[in-house]
Design a protein around this motif. Structure first.
Motif, PDB file in Angstrom:
ATOM      1  N   TRP A 229       3.156  -3.684  24.609  1.00 39.24           N
ATOM      2  CA  TRP A 229       2.813  -4.591  24.191  1.00 39.24           C
ATOM      3  C   TRP A 229       1.700  -5.229  24.924  1.00 39.24           C
ATOM      4  O   TRP A 229       1.297  -4.918  25.901  1.00 39.24           O
ATOM      5  N   PHE A 230       0.530  -5.319  24.505  1.00 40.89           N
ATOM      6  CA  PHE A 230      -0.790  -6.134  25.302  1.00 40.89           C
ATOM      7  C   PHE A 230      -1.200  -6.933  24.687  1.00 40.89           C
ATOM      8  O   PHE A 230      -1.094  -7.001  23.090  1.00 40.89           O
ATOM      9  N   GLN A 231      -1.551  -8.130  25.531  1.00 42.35           N
ATOM     10  CA  GLN A 231      -2.319  -9.541  25.060  1.00 42.35           C
ATOM     11  C   GLN A 231      -3.457  -9.743  25.449  1.00 42.35           C
ATOM     12  O   GLN A 231      -3.239  -8.761  26.290  1.00 42.35           O
ATOM     13  N   GLN A 232      -4.318  -9.638  24.947  1.00 49.54           N
ATOM     14  CA  GLN A 232      -5.371  -9.877  25.578  1.00 49.54           C
ATOM     15  C   GLN A 232      -6.928 -11.191  24.556  1.00 49.54           C
ATOM     16  O   GLN A 232      -6.536 -11.347  23.462  1.00 49.54           O
ATOM     17  N   GLU A 233      -7.179 -12.422  25.469  1.00 49.19           N
ATOM     18  CA  GLU A 233      -8.053 -12.904  24.786  1.00 49.19           C
ATOM     19  C   GLU A 233      -9.503 -13.313  24.451  1.00 49.19           C
ATOM     20  O   GLU A 233      -9.489 -12.327  25.524  1.00 49.19           O
ATOM     21  N   ILE A 234      -9.855 -12.919  23.612  1.00 50.83           N
ATOM     22  CA  ILE A 234     -11.080 -12.730  23.564  1.00 50.83           C
ATOM     23  C   ILE A 234     -12.101 -13.962  23.467  1.00 50.83           C
ATOM     24  O   ILE A 234     -11.787 -14.740  22.296  1.00 50.83           O
ATOM     25  N   HIS A 235     -13.243 -13.772  24.018  1.00 43.48           N
ATOM     26  CA  HIS A 235     -14.360 -15.181  23.241  1.00 43.48           C
ATOM     27  C   HIS A 235     -15.330 -14.847  22.740  1.00 43.48           C
ATOM     28  O   HIS A 235     -16.469 -13.994  22.924  1.00 43.48           O
ATOM     29  N   PHE A 236     -15.943 -15.313  21.722  1.00 43.23           N
ATOM     30  CA  PHE A 236     -16.695 -15.637  20.896  1.00 43.23           C
ATOM     31  C   PHE A 236     -17.571 -16.658  21.086  1.00 43.23           C
ATOM     32  O   PHE A 236     -17.222 -17.510  20.411  1.00 43.23           O
ATOM     33  N   PRO A 237     -19.082 -16.248  21.163  1.00 47.67           N
ATOM     34  CA  PRO A 237     -20.612 -17.237  21.220  1.00 47.67           C
ATOM     35  C   PRO A 237     -20.061 -18.144  20.186  1.00 47.67           C
ATOM     36  O   PRO A 237     -19.639 -17.869  18.818  1.00 47.67           O
ATOM     37  N   GLU A 238     -20.318 -19.322  19.998  1.00 42.09           N
ATOM     38  CA  GLU A 238     -20.729 -19.889  19.162  1.00 42.09           C
ATOM     39  C   GLU A 238     -21.621 -19.541  18.169  1.00 42.09           C
ATOM     40  O   GLU A 238     -22.686 -19.091  18.314  1.00 42.09           O
ATOM     41  N   VAL A 239     -21.017 -19.653  16.857  1.00 45.58           N
ATOM     42  CA  VAL A 239     -22.352 -18.920  15.066  1.00 45.58           C
ATOM     43  C   VAL A 239     -22.906 -19.824  14.174  1.00 45.58           C
ATOM     44  O   VAL A 239     -21.432 -20.937  14.283  1.00 45.58           O
ATOM     45  N   ALA A 240     -23.325 -20.430  13.462  1.00 46.55           N
ATOM     46  CA  ALA A 240     -23.791 -20.961  12.559  1.00 46.55           C
ATOM     47  C   ALA A 240     -22.798 -20.804  11.345  1.00 46.55           C
ATOM     48  O   ALA A 240     -22.484 -19.880  11.093  1.00 46.55           O
ATOM     49  N   ARG A 241     -22.539 -21.663  10.653  1.00 48.52           N
ATOM     50  CA  ARG A 241     -21.904 -21.520   9.497  1.00 48.52           C
ATOM     51  C   ARG A 241     -22.028 -20.323   8.550  1.00 48.52           C
ATOM     52  O   ARG A 241     -23.128 -19.796   8.211  1.00 48.52           O
ATOM     53  N   GLY A 242     -21.039 -19.488   7.453  1.00 52.64           N
ATOM     54  CA  GLY A 242     -21.518 -18.130   7.128  1.00 52.64           C
ATOM     55  C   GLY A 242     -20.375 -16.622   7.886  1.00 52.64           C
ATOM     56  O   GLY A 242     -19.279 -16.957   8.473  1.00 52.64           O
ATOM     57  N   PHE A 243     -20.413 -16.551   6.778  1.00 52.36           N
ATOM     58  CA  PHE A 243     -19.061 -15.277   7.496  1.00 52.36           C
ATOM     59  C   PHE A 243     -20.386 -13.994   8.013  1.00 52.36           C
ATOM     60  O   PHE A 243     -21.341 -13.484   8.079  1.00 52.36           O
ATOM     61  N   HIS A 244     -19.490 -13.759   9.243  1.00 49.54           N
ATOM     62  CA  HIS A 244     -20.438 -12.681  10.657  1.00 49.54           C
ATOM     63  C   HIS A 244     -18.891 -11.171  11.165  1.00 49.54           C
ATOM     64  O   HIS A 244     -17.809 -11.542  10.708  1.00 49.54           O
ATOM     65  N   LEU A 245     -19.411 -10.229  11.002  1.00 47.61           N
ATOM     66  CA  LEU A 245     -18.786  -9.413  11.416  1.00 47.61           C
ATOM     67  C   LEU A 245     -18.588 -10.014  13.240  1.00 47.61           C
ATOM     68  O   LEU A 245     -19.522  -9.927  13.728  1.00 47.61           O
ATOM     69  N   ILE A 246     -17.042  -8.971  13.032  1.00 47.33           N
ATOM     70  CA  ILE A 246     -16.582  -9.242  14.875  1.00 47.33           C
ATOM     71  C   ILE A 246     -16.099  -7.687  14.727  1.00 47.33           C
ATOM     72  O   ILE A 246     -15.548  -8.329  15.974  1.00 47.33           O
TER      73      ILE A 246
END
Length: 111
Positions: free
Chosen positions: A2-19
């Protein structure tokens, strides 16, 4: 294993975003994965995760247009506007689309 990691993303505007690329950068261990399951859990209630094609950017545009029409920001009966007019529509979208996404990785399943 098992591997667990927290990933933080910057705040983005409303919409569909590729991650996908952001996840691949944050989890380089995926390159060594031959078979397994990646489970993404978004820890925010006014955002959501969905899996869709990435060949044509019009798909993201059309999904956003559909959700914006289904849940517009200016509905007069929304009372929760503490974080702005897009907050309650985002909560509705998160309830409809969900905040979790299982993703099979390995065996050429990971981009």
């Amino acid at each position: 294993m098992w591997f667990q990691q927290e990933i933080h993303f910057p705040e983005v505007a409303r919409g569909f975003h590729l991650i996908t690329d952001d996840i691949a950068r944050a989890l380089p261990c995926l390159n060594d994965c031959h078979i397994g399951m990646l489970h993404l859990q978004l820890m925010h209630t006014s955002a959501s995760l969905t899996l869709n094609e990435n060949t044509d950017p019009d798909v993201r545009h059309d999904l956003d247009a559909f959700l914006s029409r289904l849940v517009p920001e200016d509905l007069p009966y929304f009372r929760h506007t503490l974080e702005g007019p897009d907050d309650m529509p985002a909560h509705v979208a998160a309830s409809l689309l969900g905040t979790q996404l299982p993703w099979r990785c390995g065996m050429d399943a990971w981009p």
